[in-house]
Scaffold this motif. Structure first.
Motif, PDB file in Angstrom:
ATOM      1  N   ALA A 213       0.837  -1.191   0.000  1.00 43.41           N
ATOM      2  CA  ALA A 213       0.000   0.000   0.000  1.00 43.41           C
ATOM      3  C   ALA A 213       0.870   1.238   0.000  1.00 43.41           C
ATOM      4  O   ALA A 213       2.053   1.188   0.337  1.00 43.41           O
ATOM      5  N   PRO A 252      -1.167   0.898   6.529  1.00 43.15           N
ATOM      6  CA  PRO A 252      -1.831   0.569   5.267  1.00 43.15           C
ATOM      7  C   PRO A 252      -1.690  -0.908   4.900  1.00 43.15           C
ATOM      8  O   PRO A 252      -0.667  -1.532   5.145  1.00 43.15           O
ATOM      9  N   GLY A 253      -2.737  -1.458   4.328  1.00 37.55           N
ATOM     10  CA  GLY A 253      -2.666  -2.785   3.748  1.00 37.55           C
ATOM     11  C   GLY A 253      -2.637  -3.912   4.753  1.00 37.55           C
ATOM     12  O   GLY A 253      -3.010  -3.793   5.912  1.00 37.55           O
TER      13      GLY A 253
END
Length: 311
Positions: A213, A252-253
Motif C-alpha cells: 500500500a 496501510p494494507g
C-alpha cells in the motif's frame, strides 16, 4: 534465493494521512528528525539533527517530554533513531554534502528518559562506494542494522551481523530504495517495511516483493519521522520544526493484521546476500526500490520528488 519481481499495481490511498496524535511543543526540539517507539518506557525517542548536542528526547503520548538521555558526544548530523529489545540506537548518518569518510551509530542498553548522562558505545561504518546522505536506520528483530540513503538513486546498505567497536566496519550495498527517504520502520510480523518520503508512506512486503500500500502524507510539513505507535497498531508520522505535528494513521494494507513472528524477520531468516543480490535496476525513470531482504517496487508517481533541503 527469493524470486522477487516488479509489482505493477497496488492500492493507493490519497488525501490526509490521519488525525493529529500530538504536537511536540517543547522548545528544545526544533528539528524532529526521526522517531522510535520504546514500549518499555512508554515514550517515543527523537533527536534534533545537524550538529545538535548528544541528547535524545523521550516524548510521551501527549507530546510532552518525559525526560532525556544525554551522552558526552557531538554527533555530526544525527538523523535517525531506532529501538529494539531495550536497546536505543542513534544514527549519526546525515551528510548533506556527501563528504564524510565514516558514519556512526551510537547505542545504549536499557535506556531511560531520566535526564542522566549515559556512557555510550558506538559502531563506525563506511560505505563501499563513497559518501552518502542518509536519514533512515533500520534494525531487525535479530539486531542487524541497515542504513537507507536519501539520494535520488538511494541504496539500502547492510551492516555486518556482528559489527566491531574497534575500527571501521564496511557496509554492503544490497538494493535500491525510493528517492528522498527520510525514515523507515520494520512493521509487526517482520515481513513488511514502511518507508517514508516527503510525500508518501510506502508499505512493502519483503517476501513477495510487492508494495502492499501507499498513503499520501503531504499534509505533514517536512515529514522526517516515522514509527509505530506504542500499541503497534498504527503508524506515526512526524514533521520537522518547532511545534512539530505528529499524525497517526492506520498501517496501510495487510501489514495492519500481521502478528509478531521472530521467524519472519526479513533480515535474519535467509542470507541477505542471497535474498538481495539483484543488481540495481531503473525502468523508464522509475526506481526499483529494495526492502529489507526483499524488493520494494515503486511505480512511477509514488515517490514525490522534492528539492533537497539544507540541514
Amino acid at each position: 534465493m527469493l524470486a522477487l519481481g516488479l509489482a505493477t499495481s497496488f492500492p493507493l490511498v490519497a488525501g490526509a494521512a490521519g488525525k493529529t496524535a500530538f504536537t511536540i511543543r517543547d522548545s528544545r526540539i526544533t528539528e524532529n528528525s526521526g522517531m522510535a517507539r520504546d514500549t518499555t518506557n512508554k515514550v517515543y525517542w527523537t533527536v534534533n539533527d545537524s550538529g545538535a548536542l548528544g541528547i535524545v528526547y523521550g516524548v510521551d503520548s501527549s507530546g510532552k517530554v518525559k525526560g532525556t538521555l544525554r551522552y558526552n558526544a557531538f554527533p555530526v548530523d544525527a538523523e535517525a533513531v531506532a529501538w529494539r529489545n531495550d536497546r536505543l540506537y542513534v544514527g549519526d548518518i546525515g551528510d548533506n554534502d556527501a563528504k564524510r569518510k565514516t558514519i556512526r551509530v551510537y547505542y545504549f542498553d536499557d535506556p531511560k528518559p531520566d535526564d542522566e548522562v549515559r556512557t555510550y558505545r558506538a559502531y563506525d561504518f563506511r560505505y563501499p562506494d563513497g559518501a552518502h546522505d542518509a536519514e533512515t536506520l533500520l534494525v531487525t528483530p535479530a539486531g542487524v542494522l541497515y542504513v537507507a540513503t536519501k539520494e535520488a538513486k538511494g541504496g539500502l546498505y547492510r551492516a555486518p551481523e556482528k559489527p566491531s567497536r574497534d575500527g571501521v566496519n564496511k557496509l554492503t550495498r544490497i538494493k535500491d530504495v525510493p528517492a528522498t527517504l527520510t525514515d523507515g520502520v520494520i512493521l509487526p510480523g517482520g515481513k513488511e517495511i514502511a518507508y517514508l518520503t516527503y510525500g508518501k508512506v510506502l508499505v512493502v512486503n519483503g517476501t513477495s516483493g510487492q508494495v502492499v500500500a501507499s498513503e499520501d502524507v503531504t499534509d505533514v510539513a517536512q515529514a522526517e519521522a516515522l514509527t509505530l505507535s506504542l500499541d503497534g497498531k498504527s503508524l506515526l508520522v512526524g514533521g520537522e520544526g518547532k511545534n512539530a505535528k505528529v499524525v497517526s494513521m492506520p498501517i496501510p494494507g495487510a501489514a495492519a493484521s500481521a502478528s509478531p513472528s521472530a521467524s519472519s524477520d526479513p533480515g535474519s531468516d535467509e542470507d541477505p546476500e542471497d535474498t538481495a543480490a539483484t543488481p540495481v535496476t531503473r525502468q523508464r525513470g522509475t526506481y526499483l526500490a529494495v526492502g529489507l531482504a526483499g524488493v520494494v517496487a515503486v511505480v512511477a508517481g509514488v515517490v514525490v520528488a522534492l528539492v533537497r533541503r539544507p540541514g
